[in-house]
Scaffold this motif. Structure first.
Motif, short mmCIF file in Angstrom:
data_model
loop_
_atom_site.label_atom_id
_atom_site.label_comp_id
_atom_site.label_asym_id
_atom_site.label_seq_id
_atom_site.Cartn_x
_atom_site.Cartn_y
_atom_site.Cartn_z
N ALA A 183 0.82 -1.24 0.07
CA ALA A 183 -0.10 -0.01 -0.14
C ALA A 183 0.75 1.31 -0.19
CB ALA A 183 -0.95 0.09 1.23
N ARG A 184 1.75 1.16 0.76
CA ARG A 184 2.68 2.50 0.90
C ARG A 184 3.49 2.64 -0.48
NH1 ARG A 184 3.78 5.14 4.75
NH2 ARG A 184 3.34 3.59 6.41
N SER A 185 3.92 1.61 -1.13
CA SER A 185 4.74 1.70 -2.47
C SER A 185 3.56 2.31 -3.51
CB SER A 185 5.08 0.34 -2.80
OG SER A 185 5.84 0.16 -4.03
N MET A 186 2.58 1.70 -3.65
CA MET A 186 1.55 2.37 -4.54
C MET A 186 1.32 3.77 -4.21
SD MET A 186 -1.30 -0.73 -5.29
CE MET A 186 -1.70 -0.67 -3.68
N GLY B 103 -2.24 -3.81 13.79
CA GLY B 103 -2.78 -2.74 14.26
C GLY B 103 -2.09 -1.11 14.12
N ALA B 104 -0.75 -1.51 14.42
CA ALA B 104 0.11 -0.54 14.22
C ALA B 104 0.55 -0.09 13.11
CB ALA B 104 1.71 -1.03 14.96
N GLU B 105 0.64 -1.04 12.17
CA GLU B 105 0.86 -0.86 10.63
C GLU B 105 -0.07 -0.17 10.16
OE1 GLU B 105 3.52 -4.84 9.27
OE2 GLU B 105 1.30 -5.00 9.29
N ALA B 106 -1.34 -0.66 10.28
CA ALA B 106 -2.65 0.23 9.79
C ALA B 106 -2.73 1.53 10.19
CB ALA B 106 -3.72 -0.78 10.05
N ARG B 107 -2.44 1.76 11.45
CA ARG B 107 -2.65 3.10 11.99
C ARG B 107 -1.40 4.19 11.32
NH1 ARG B 107 -3.71 1.35 16.73
NH2 ARG B 107 -1.65 0.57 17.09
N LYS B 108 -0.42 3.59 11.17
CA LYS B 108 0.88 4.12 10.28
C LYS B 108 0.39 4.55 9.11
CE LYS B 108 4.79 6.12 10.13
NZ LYS B 108 5.03 7.39 10.20
N LEU B 109 -0.43 3.57 8.40
CA LEU B 109 -0.70 3.91 6.93
C LEU B 109 -1.80 4.94 7.20
CD1 LEU B 109 -1.02 0.37 5.60
CD2 LEU B 109 0.74 2.07 4.87
N ILE B 110 -2.90 5.17 7.96
CA ILE B 110 -3.84 6.11 8.02
C ILE B 110 -3.00 7.48 8.51
CG2 ILE B 110 -5.56 6.67 9.20
CD1 ILE B 110 -6.27 3.71 9.72
N GLU B 111 -2.21 7.41 9.26
CA GLU B 111 -1.61 8.48 9.69
C GLU B 111 -0.75 9.27 8.59
OE1 GLU B 111 0.96 7.40 13.09
OE2 GLU B 111 -0.72 7.31 14.56
N GLY C 73 -1.52 9.16 5.60
CA GLY C 73 -2.60 9.75 4.49
C GLY C 73 -2.90 8.46 3.42
N ILE C 74 -2.60 7.39 3.99
CA ILE C 74 -2.97 6.43 2.83
C ILE C 74 -4.09 5.59 3.28
CG2 ILE C 74 -1.81 3.96 2.03
CD1 ILE C 74 0.76 4.93 2.83
N PRO C 75 -5.10 5.64 2.44
CA PRO C 75 -6.46 5.09 2.45
C PRO C 75 -6.41 3.56 2.71
CG PRO C 75 -6.43 5.70 0.30
CD PRO C 75 -5.15 6.21 0.98
N VAL C 76 -6.83 3.21 3.90
CA VAL C 76 -7.08 1.50 4.06
C VAL C 76 -8.45 1.38 4.91
CG1 VAL C 76 -4.68 1.04 4.23
CG2 VAL C 76 -5.62 1.60 6.49
N ALA C 77 -8.93 0.16 4.75
CA ALA C 77 -10.10 0.04 5.48
C ALA C 77 -10.10 -1.57 5.89
CB ALA C 77 -11.29 0.11 4.48
#
Length: 141
Positions: free
Chosen positions: A97-100, A116-124, A126-130
């Motif tokens: 997700a980060r690479s894209m 949870g930590a990886e998902a939180r960092k993506l959201i912080e 600005g990388i949209p995840v669900a």
């Protein structure tokens, strides 16, 4: 492994797992067993009912696999859509997700696993995840 229902001399009931019946006796005789509630060393096996595995009937098993509610049907449909239209990237989800997002790899629909930590960092960042309301299919062998 064997699970025993146990009771101390103070009347506290609890259970514990042991490697074998002899392992229980060895630990008890060595004084390495105590009540999980009060710490009493006077612990004995309590009366317990045996666990008997009963094979499920074919129609019962099939009925358990069939979605019953509208919500279950919707989740099943969502799962089929995600699996048919996305690439499963497994535990590399956050990395992909980060690479894209950074333009390092072409964008595409992906799904996978992130803690949870990886998902939180993506959201912080600005990388949209669900989060999906189902676990990915995994090969057992």
């Amino acid at each position: 492994m064997i699970q025993y229902a146990l009771r101390c001399d103070q009347g506290h009931d609890f259970d514990s797992w042991f490697q074998s019946a002899s392992a229980f006796e060895t630990l008890k005789n060595a004084g390495h067993m105590s009540c999980a509630i009060c710490g009493s060393a006077a612990v004995e096996k309590a009366v317990m009912s045996p666990r008997v595995a009963v094979p499920a009937k074919a129609e019962t098993t099939a009925a358990l696999r069939k979605p019953e509610t509208e919500g279950e049907k919707a989740i099943t449909a969502l799962r089929r859509h995600v699996e048919a239209n996305s690439d499963y990237v497994g535990t590399r989800f956050a990395e992909e997700a980060r690479s894209m997002h950074l333009g390092e790899t072409p964008e595409r629909a992906i799904y996978g696993e992130a803690n949870g930590a990886e998902a939180r960092k993506l959201i912080e960042d600005g990388i949209p995840v669900a989060a999906l309301p189902f676990l990915p299919n995994r090969k057992a062998n």
